[in-house]
Design an enzyme around this catalytic site. Structure first.
Site, PDB file in Angstrom:
ATOM      1  N   CYS A   1       3.492   1.690   2.664  1.00  0.00           N
ATOM      2  CA  CYS A   1       4.918   0.938   2.474  1.00  0.00           C
ATOM      3  C   CYS A   1       5.711   1.923   1.458  1.00  0.00           C
ATOM      4  O   CYS A   1       7.115   1.820   1.874  1.00  0.00           O
ATOM      5  CB  CYS A   1       4.588  -0.226   1.812  1.00  0.00           C
ATOM      6  SG  CYS A   1       3.438  -1.315   2.578  1.00  0.00           S
TER       7      CYS A   1
ATOM      8  N   ASP B   1      18.537  25.030 -29.517  1.00  0.00           N
ATOM      9  CA  ASP B   1      17.235  24.980 -28.814  1.00  0.00           C
ATOM     10  C   ASP B   1      17.301  24.580 -27.381  1.00  0.00           C
ATOM     11  O   ASP B   1      16.529  24.767 -26.655  1.00  0.00           O
ATOM     12  CB  ASP B   1      16.359  24.272 -29.810  1.00  0.00           C
ATOM     13  CG  ASP B   1      16.058  24.719 -31.090  1.00  0.00           C
ATOM     14  OD1 ASP B   1      16.082  25.852 -31.264  1.00  0.00           O
ATOM     15  OD2 ASP B   1      15.822  24.022 -32.024  1.00  0.00           O
TER      16      ASP B   1
ATOM     17  N   ASP C   1      10.624  26.413 -32.676  1.00  0.00           N
ATOM     18  CA  ASP C   1      11.672  26.428 -33.475  1.00  0.00           C
ATOM     19  C   ASP C   1      11.280  26.412 -34.832  1.00  0.00           C
ATOM     20  O   ASP C   1       9.987  25.709 -35.108  1.00  0.00           O
ATOM     21  CB  ASP C   1      12.811  25.614 -33.178  1.00  0.00           C
ATOM     22  CG  ASP C   1      13.913  25.808 -34.217  1.00  0.00           C
ATOM     23  OD1 ASP C   1      14.386  26.883 -34.452  1.00  0.00           O
ATOM     24  OD2 ASP C   1      14.441  24.836 -34.844  1.00  0.00           O
TER      25      ASP C   1
ATOM     26  N   CYS D   1       0.867  -1.292   0.023  1.00  0.00           N
ATOM     27  CA  CYS D   1      -0.035  -0.059  -0.183  1.00  0.00           C
ATOM     28  C   CYS D   1       0.976   1.101   0.236  1.00  0.00           C
ATOM     29  O   CYS D   1       1.984   1.179  -0.164  1.00  0.00           O
ATOM     30  CB  CYS D   1      -0.889  -0.044   1.322  1.00  0.00           C
ATOM     31  SG  CYS D   1      -0.027   0.150   2.776  1.00  0.00           S
TER      32      CYS D   1
ATOM     33  N   ASP E   1      14.540  21.041 -32.177  1.00  0.00           N
ATOM     34  CA  ASP E   1      15.475  19.977 -32.361  1.00  0.00           C
ATOM     35  C   ASP E   1      17.084  20.130 -32.544  1.00  0.00           C
ATOM     36  O   ASP E   1      17.680  19.235 -32.840  1.00  0.00           O
ATOM     37  CB  ASP E   1      14.936  19.465 -33.891  1.00  0.00           C
ATOM     38  CG  ASP E   1      15.577  20.420 -34.907  1.00  0.00           C
ATOM     39  OD1 ASP E   1      15.618  21.552 -34.861  1.00  0.00           O
ATOM     40  OD2 ASP E   1      15.654  19.883 -36.097  1.00  0.00           O
TER      41      ASP E   1
END
Length: 756
Positions: A31, A648, A430, A28, A644
């Site tokens: 724990c 960036d 971008d 649970c 990419d």
């Protein structure tokens, strides 16, 4: 960002080690809290996150912290642990018995006790003799229920509480009361016993755990599907022949053959052959992708037709498939911020429940004088309050959400990214490689002070060491014209502006109009040429030469580059607008070219020219609401950045959430919270959509879990729920939370919905 794998499978990130462990025995949310506390007490540990649904712990620690030390801390807290090793074979089950055997045996033994109980509702008295009830209930209580005593005792030794402790105390009370009444009854007396309550509660809890475990197994189906893509053998060329070897023995640089119908064993580049690869489970791309000499291939893809010969560039844990699996696992292991509330509640939940149980016992007993019923009500409080649903509410939804996203090419790095994405108000893009293909070509050359071939030769020379898309276009054009290569020295990159180098007896500068203005170059001769091409949405680069350090550089020529807008760019922007999200484009290109692209795809706001460092500043302003970023200003706006390239990375890190195209650089992907495996901008809207759906499931699950306890505990305390009904309700709550999360598996990207 420094990130590497060591031999044990631990990830080193910024000088710290990121280790993972399998943890057994958790039942649970309490724990989870206990394991996390134990790990955080270890010197050198900076963070620890434990996931109940995956039964894994993720620990960030100083490099000197040994895995054995962390395992010892987990075991001291009362649980078993093993280190997770990348690419290790799946563990072999240690028992030949099916997972349902305990539930089946418990049900068979409990059924004779339950039937008379239901018969009493209709006035039928089928009560079994007391000694027979004892005979049936004892194996269930102390045999099949032994796991609750063992786990409960470990919790007591750790001075904590968990679900097992509640079940053990509650059922022991009902069993003990029944045994006392049976032993103290007269020879002919038939006391009212409660063996059926203890036995049926244990049976129902075991059933709930079985259903919960099976449901959790379904939530990791995405990882299992990715694991199944791993090839086990590879055919390599060595010592003048072809040899089939285990894929683990393939080395970087090996020549690997991939026959039709076979699975690509490692990442590499095609050096011979032509074929089509099915990469659908890796990138979400439904159609086979054509591959020929020079193209990169991903391990796990299936070769459709022709023979391919590839040179291995990544093996083992360094392959993209292994990194994808690790990224999905990490996303499922790390907690969402909303889980912090659950953890705080769970820390005090079990002690509070035990206190409520004691209060219920004495209050009911003193008020009514019926101490037997008071004990049953106290047991019902303990049983119904097991915090399983609370512990499973968030991680199960995140597991399913990240898994289904990965199936369609959206890799979510962590739960924080998943939770953040649902509230995005502005998306900044971008331009090159994100909204456009990023593969420009030279469409026109204007010679000013030197011949056209000389312009191309000089531009080619200064760009030889660059990996910029425009540099690739220059090299391709020079090659097609068969222009002899010139040697460049003292090459110097000018970030966001261009590049300069020494070629023969002159300094050659190649870059933007902004760079020319900074160097006081007269660009009047190329002004009309530049304006015409920029109006058409093309990028213009200028080439200038300087003979000596004292003379003014002169314009040598101008190049115009054309780049195709991605097919899904306009659809992506339209979908974001439909979701109420504002869009911004940040480009290092000139303003006219950027505006042309922005107008073509429907971007709200175009910022150009913007240097890489300035992109991060603009993103920070958008987040703060200082600029109109869809939030109307005056308040924090959640901003996503999509890019990419290396340039960036600062903006991706500065945004609330970064989204990187996998077609770009590794640096961009490391800085981003979400990686889009295809270079399709539409995936941006899909990523936000699955985030919204997952967050909705998290709220539904937490709402149900809290309401269940808020309503159930008072009803049990007031005597409206007996232990049997409480046990059934507890099991139902856990199963319902997991089942609700599993509904996310039906999610599909919008394009797939239309085609499906």
């Amino acid at each position: 960002m420094d990130r590497a794998l060591n031999q044990t499978g631990a990830v080193t990130l910024g000088g710290a080690s990121d280790l993972r462990f399998n943890v057994e025995g958790m039942t649970c949310a309490s724990c989870v809290g206990r394991v996390e506390k134990a790990l955080r007490k270890v010197p050198g540990v900076t963070d620890a996150s434990v996931n109940l649904a995956t039964e894994k712990a993720q620990v960030t620690a100083a490099p000197g912290v040994a895995p054995e030390t962390l395992i010892a801390a987990i075991e001291k807290a009362g649980y078993d642990a093993t280190a997770v090793v990348d690419d290790a074979p799946a563990p072999v089950p240690t028992t030949v018995l099916p997972d349902w055997w305990a539930v089946a045996v418990a049900a068979v033994l409990s059924a004779p006790l339950a039937v008379p109980m239901f018969g009493a509702v209709f006035g039928l008295h089928w009560m079994l003799p007391g000694w027979l009830q004892l005979l049936l209930a004892t194996p269930v209580q102390f045999g099949l229920g032994a796991r609750f005593y063992v786990a409960g005792w470990k919790a007591v030794r750790a001075r904590a509480g968990n679900m097992d402790l509640l079940v053990a105390i509650g059922t022991s009370a009902a069993y003990g009361l029944s045994l006392y009444l049976l032993l103290t009854a007269g020879a002919n007396a038939m006391p009212h016993l409660y063996f059926e309550s203890s036995a049926i509660v244990i049976t129902l809890v075991l059933l709930g755990k079985l259903l919960e475990t099976r449901s959790r197994q379904r939530t990791v189906s995405a990882i299992r599907a990715l694991e199944s893509l791993k090839a086990t053998v590879a055919i390599v060329r060595r010592d003048g022949g072809e040899h089939e070897i285990p894929v683990g023995k393939v080395r970087i640089g090996d020549i690997v053959l991939v026959r039709p119908g076979a699975r690509v064993a490692v990442d590499g580049r095609v050096i011979e052959g032509r074929s089509h690869l099915d990469e659908s489970l890796l990138t979400g791309e439904s159609l086979p992708v054509a591959k020929s000499v020079g193209d990169a291939v991903i391990g796990g893809a299936i070769n459709a037709d022709g023979l391919l010969v590839i040179e291995a560039s990544a093996v083992g844990g360094a392959t993209m498939l292994s990194q994808i699996i690790r990224m999905v696992e990490d996303a499922q292991a790390v907690k969402a911020p909303i889980q912090r509330l659950v953890d705080k509640v769970s820390e005090v939940f079990v002690p509070v429940v035990l206190l409520l149980s004691v209060v219920t016992f004495f209050a009911r007993g003193l008020l009514t004088g019926d101490w037997q019923q008071a004990l049953l009500d106290a047991v019902a409080v303990q049983v119904i309050a097991c915090p399983c649903a609370l512990g499973l509410a968030t991680p199960t939804a995140i597991m399913v959400g990240t898994g289904v996203a990965a199936r369609y090419g959206i890799l979510i790095k962590d739960a924080n990214a998943l939770e953040t994405a649902h509230a995005i108000g502005t998306v900044a893009f971008d331009k090159t490689g994100t909204l456009t293909e990023g593969k420009p070509t030279v469409v026109a050359v204007l010679a000013v002070s030197v011949p056209e071939q000389r312009v191309m030769a000089l531009a080619d020379a200064v760009q030889q060491q660059s990996d910029h898309p425009l540099a690739a276009a220059v090299r391709a054009e020079a090659l097609s014209r068969a222009i002899p290569a010139l040697q460049a020295t003292d090459v110097q990159a000018l970030p966001g502006r261009g590049v300069q180098a020494r070629v023969e007896d002159a300094t050659v500068i190649f870059g933007s109009e902004r760079l020319m203005q900074e160097l006081d170059v007269d660009i009047g001769a190329g002004a009309i040429f530049a304006l015409d091409h920029e109006a058409a949405g093309r990028t213009v680069s200028w080439l200038a030469m300087q003979r000596t350090a004292t003379e003014r550089p002169i314009l040598g020529g101008v190049l115009a580059f054309g780049d195709t807008i991605k097919a899904g760019a306009r659809e992506a922007i339209q979908r974001l607008h439909a979701m109420g999200i504002a869009t911004v484009m940040l480009s290092g290109d000139n303003a006219a070219t950027a505006r042309a692209v922005g107008m073509a795809v429907g971007i709200d706001d175009v910022r150009a020219p913007v240097l890489p460092t300035d992109k991060a500043t603009v993103v920070a302003r958008l987040r703060g609401g200082d600029e109109d970023g869809g939030g109307g200003g005056g308040g924090h706006v959640k901003v996503a950045m999509v890019g990419d390239g290396i340039n960036d990375a600062p903006a991706l890190a500065a945004a609330d959430i970064g989204m990187a195209m996998a077609t770009g650089t590794d640096v961009a992907m490391q800085a981003a919270g979400i990686t889009l495996m295809r270079g399709d901008p539409v995936l941006v809207a899909d990523a936000i959509d699955i985030s919204k759906q997952t967050y909705r499931k998290i709220r539904q699950n937490l709402g149900w879990a809290f309401v269940y306890n808020i309503v159930g505990i008072p009803l049990a305390a007031l005597g409206y729920l007996n232990p049997v009904i409480a046990g059934a309700a507890m099991a139902l709550s856990s199963v319902s939370v997991v089942s609700n999360a599993l509904l996310l598996r039906r999610w599909k990207p919008q394009r797939h919905r239309r085609s499906g």
